[in-house]
Design an enzyme around this catalytic site. Structure first.
Site, PDB file in Angstrom:
ATOM      1  N   CYS A  52       0.844  -1.144   0.125  1.00 17.87           N
ATOM      2  CA  CYS A  52       0.004  -0.059   0.055  1.00 17.87           C
ATOM      3  C   CYS A  52       0.881   1.246   0.012  1.00 17.87           C
ATOM      4  O   CYS A  52       1.516   1.749  -1.013  1.00 17.87           O
ATOM      5  CB  CYS A  52      -1.130  -0.055   1.016  1.00 17.87           C
ATOM      6  SG  CYS A  52      -2.336   1.128   1.005  1.00 17.87           S
TER       7      CYS A  52
ATOM      8  N   HIS B 146      -3.747  -5.115   0.005  1.00 19.70           N
ATOM      9  CA  HIS B 146      -3.009  -5.597   1.231  1.00 19.70           C
ATOM     10  C   HIS B 146      -3.196  -7.170   1.131  1.00 19.70           C
ATOM     11  O   HIS B 146      -4.117  -7.703   1.459  1.00 19.70           O
ATOM     12  CB  HIS B 146      -4.089  -4.855   2.480  1.00 19.70           C
ATOM     13  CG  HIS B 146      -3.693  -3.721   2.712  1.00 19.70           C
ATOM     14  ND1 HIS B 146      -2.887  -3.392   3.666  1.00 19.70           N
ATOM     15  CD2 HIS B 146      -4.366  -2.548   2.396  1.00 19.70           C
ATOM     16  CE1 HIS B 146      -2.898  -2.006   3.881  1.00 19.70           C
ATOM     17  NE2 HIS B 146      -3.744  -1.526   2.959  1.00 19.70           N
TER      18      HIS B 146
ATOM     19  N   GLU C 181      -1.913  -9.470   2.925  1.00 18.11           N
ATOM     20  CA  GLU C 181      -2.239  -9.783   4.252  1.00 18.11           C
ATOM     21  C   GLU C 181      -3.501 -10.351   4.752  1.00 18.11           C
ATOM     22  O   GLU C 181      -3.787 -11.306   5.279  1.00 18.11           O
ATOM     23  CB  GLU C 181      -1.585  -9.072   5.451  1.00 18.11           C
ATOM     24  CG  GLU C 181      -2.198  -7.815   5.709  1.00 18.11           C
ATOM     25  CD  GLU C 181      -1.847  -6.677   4.771  1.00 18.11           C
ATOM     26  OE1 GLU C 181      -2.146  -5.372   5.184  1.00 18.11           O
ATOM     27  OE2 GLU C 181      -1.244  -6.942   3.852  1.00 18.11           O
TER      28      GLU C 181
END
Length: 538
Positions: A378, A513, A515
């Protein structure tokens, strides 16, 4: 005929209701049942999206663009599913919905009260989340006795009366403290907590007892007798070396027996693969160190999904991932080398605001110049473009308009400007209560053939990842960047989704993102490849 498990907490907060809920869900899912989860937060905020990370920790973003509590991330990581907006709600959302309906005449002029109107709204949301599943596990935030939790407790009580007896189960997570001066474990806090639950009208069917010391059999019997539950329904929950070990610990504690008896079903989980991954976390063969560059490192819960994603990658590579927490503000003061040291790879995380930005830029330059594996996420990707424009292309005032609205070289600009220039009105965006437009939720992207991004993700043409940001890389600089050796390796509807360096062993930045889509059993591809590259460097 969905079955419901309600998980409440007593004595104090932070006992691990979320991990307890996710662990029970894992056992049921590995037994072949269709399982989903729901988190209820009793605070009045509509969602945690406008709350400071220092106040609330990480904001977890679902595929459909909801900003939720970080517990939802734990749920996804444990049971390897994609949850959505219906899997989390707050008191603020409930009251907002009830008031809107009242304003629109939906209650036909009746006096609106907590019972039945607010409670009915809560129950409707619970039943909606359960549709199509064998089990719904509901975690209620806070502790029993909190005034803000009373409407939810009443909803749980009423649902028990509305459904057959073997379709609802109440599990209470509590503390059995060890008093060192007396050398004793004390059951009184748990007894009082259960008494408060029963005063409300809820009797727990199982106790999950957090404790620093093992619970003797006699103490378990005492708890069972005083709290009016079966002897086999007192489950010890000591500290574990990894949160992913908790389902295995519950199985050793015999949790299958009270679950099976209460619901009158067979529960036979196949935990072989799970157990292998946990062994790789606890007793790994290899080891690497990742320099984690961020500005919220004093509160590591702000990066919960990302640190867990590194653990998932390490488990699949049989490698322990050590994190070298690097304060980006300190890097500004003393330089990258002194803080990053001999780390095997560098990760620059996302974030909002200009605090620590110059330190992140120094860390990115350090990774680029010294050929250290790098992953920017990001803001980390955006700053990798800014750093490249400044130090390779020679555009000295290259910047994001987030940090300098008057820059003559806005290499990073607002999403609104992209939409104005491209005319792309199909892009799904969300208007923040703070006034800005945000890109939230899951979007497709196309990795470029022959790139490191493509090698990590595999053969499909399109992949999906989640976003939470207001600013985008300016495509006006794409040609100059690529001519100088920075490849745009992923795009989505004209937006730059990923960049990498042509003449670097492994340097990748992604706007999304990754994750948020990493689970223990299915780790995220780009994060796994990043850790793999770190092992090569070591």
């Amino acid at each position: 005929m969905t079955k419901f498990i309600f998980v409440t907490g007593g004595v104090l907060s932070s006992l691990g209701k979320g991990i307890t809920s996710a662990s029970i869900a894992t056992i049921l899912k590995q037994s072949g049942y269709r399982v989903t989860m729901l988190k209820i937060d009793p605070y009045l905020n509509v969602d945690p999206g406008t709350m400071s990370p220092l106040e609330h920790g990480e904001v977890f973003v679902t595929a459909d663009g909801a900003e939720t509590d970080l517990d939802l991330g734990n749920y996804e990581r444990f049971i390897d599913v994609t949850l959505g907006a219906k899997n989390s709600f707050t008191t603020g959302q409930v009251y907002l919905s009830v008031i809107r309906r009242e304003r629109q005449g939906g209650y036909l002029g009746k006096t609106i009260q907590v019972i039945p109107h607010v409670v009915d709204e809560i129950k409707a949301r619970i039943f909606d989340a359960a549709e199509g599943y064998d089990f719904l596990i509901v975690e209620l935030g806070g502790t029993v006795g909190d005034i803000e939790g009373l409407p939810f407790m009443e909803s749980i009580r009423e649902i028990r009366h509305e459904l057959d007896k073997d379709r609802t189960m109440n599990i209470h997570v509590t503390l059995v403290p060890y008093i060192a001066a007396a050398g004793e474990l004390k059951t009184k806090p748990t007894q009082h907590s259960v008494q408060e639950l029963r005063r409300i009208g809820i009797t727990p069917h199982m106790l999950v007892c957090r404790s620093e010391k093992p619970l003797p059999k006699e103490l378990k019997k005492k708890l069972a007798m005083s709290c009016d539950i079966n002897n086999n329904a007192v489950v010890e929950a000591g500290d574990a070396q990894s949160i992913y070990q908790v389902p295995m610990n519950f199985l050793k504690e015999g949790i299958l027996t009270p679950l099976s008896e209460h619901f009158n079903i067979k529960i036979k989980p196949n935990m072989d693969r799970w157990e292998t991954l946990v062994k790789h976390i606890i007793l790994p063969q290899g080891e690497v160190t990742i320099a984690f560059v961020g500005k919220y490192i004093e509160l590591k819960e702000s990066y919960k999904s990302l640190t867990e994603a590194l653990i998932h990658a390490g488990a699949h590579l049989n490698t322990k991932v050590n994190i070298n927490w690097c304060d980006s503000e300190r890097i500004e003061d003393v330089g990258a080398y002194d803080i990053i040291g001999n780390s095997d790879a560098i990760l620059v995380a996302g974030g909002f605001g200009n605090r620590g930005v110059e330190g992140k830029l120094k860390a990115i330059e350090y990774a680029r110049v010294n050929n250290i594996p790098f992953l920017g996420i990001c803001l980390g990707m955006q700053l990798s473009i800014v750093e490249y424009c400044r130090n390779v292309l020679g555009i000295e005032d290259a910047n994001s308009i987030e940090f300098d609205e008057n820059t003559t070289n806005p290499t990073i600009y607002l999403i609104d400007e992209f939409m104005d220039q491209s005319g792309n009105k199909q892009l799904r965006t969300h208007k923040s209560p703070m006034g800005g437009t945000m890109r939230l939720g899951e979007y497709p992207f196309n990795p470029k053939v022959g790139t490191k991004l493509k090698a990590a993700y595999g053969n499909n043409e399109t992949y999906y990842e989640r976003h939470r940001h207001r600013y985008e890389a300016n495509p006006a600089y794409k040609q100059r960047l690529e001519e100088a050796g920075m490849i745009v390796s992923g795009e989505s509807d004209g937006l730059i989704e990923a960049v990498e360096l042509k003449d670097h062993p492994w340097f990748v930045g992604v706007q999304f993102h990754p994750e948020f889509t990493s689970h223990l059993e299915t780790p995220n591809p780009i994060i796994t490849e990043f850790v793999r590259q770190a092992t090569k460097t070591k």
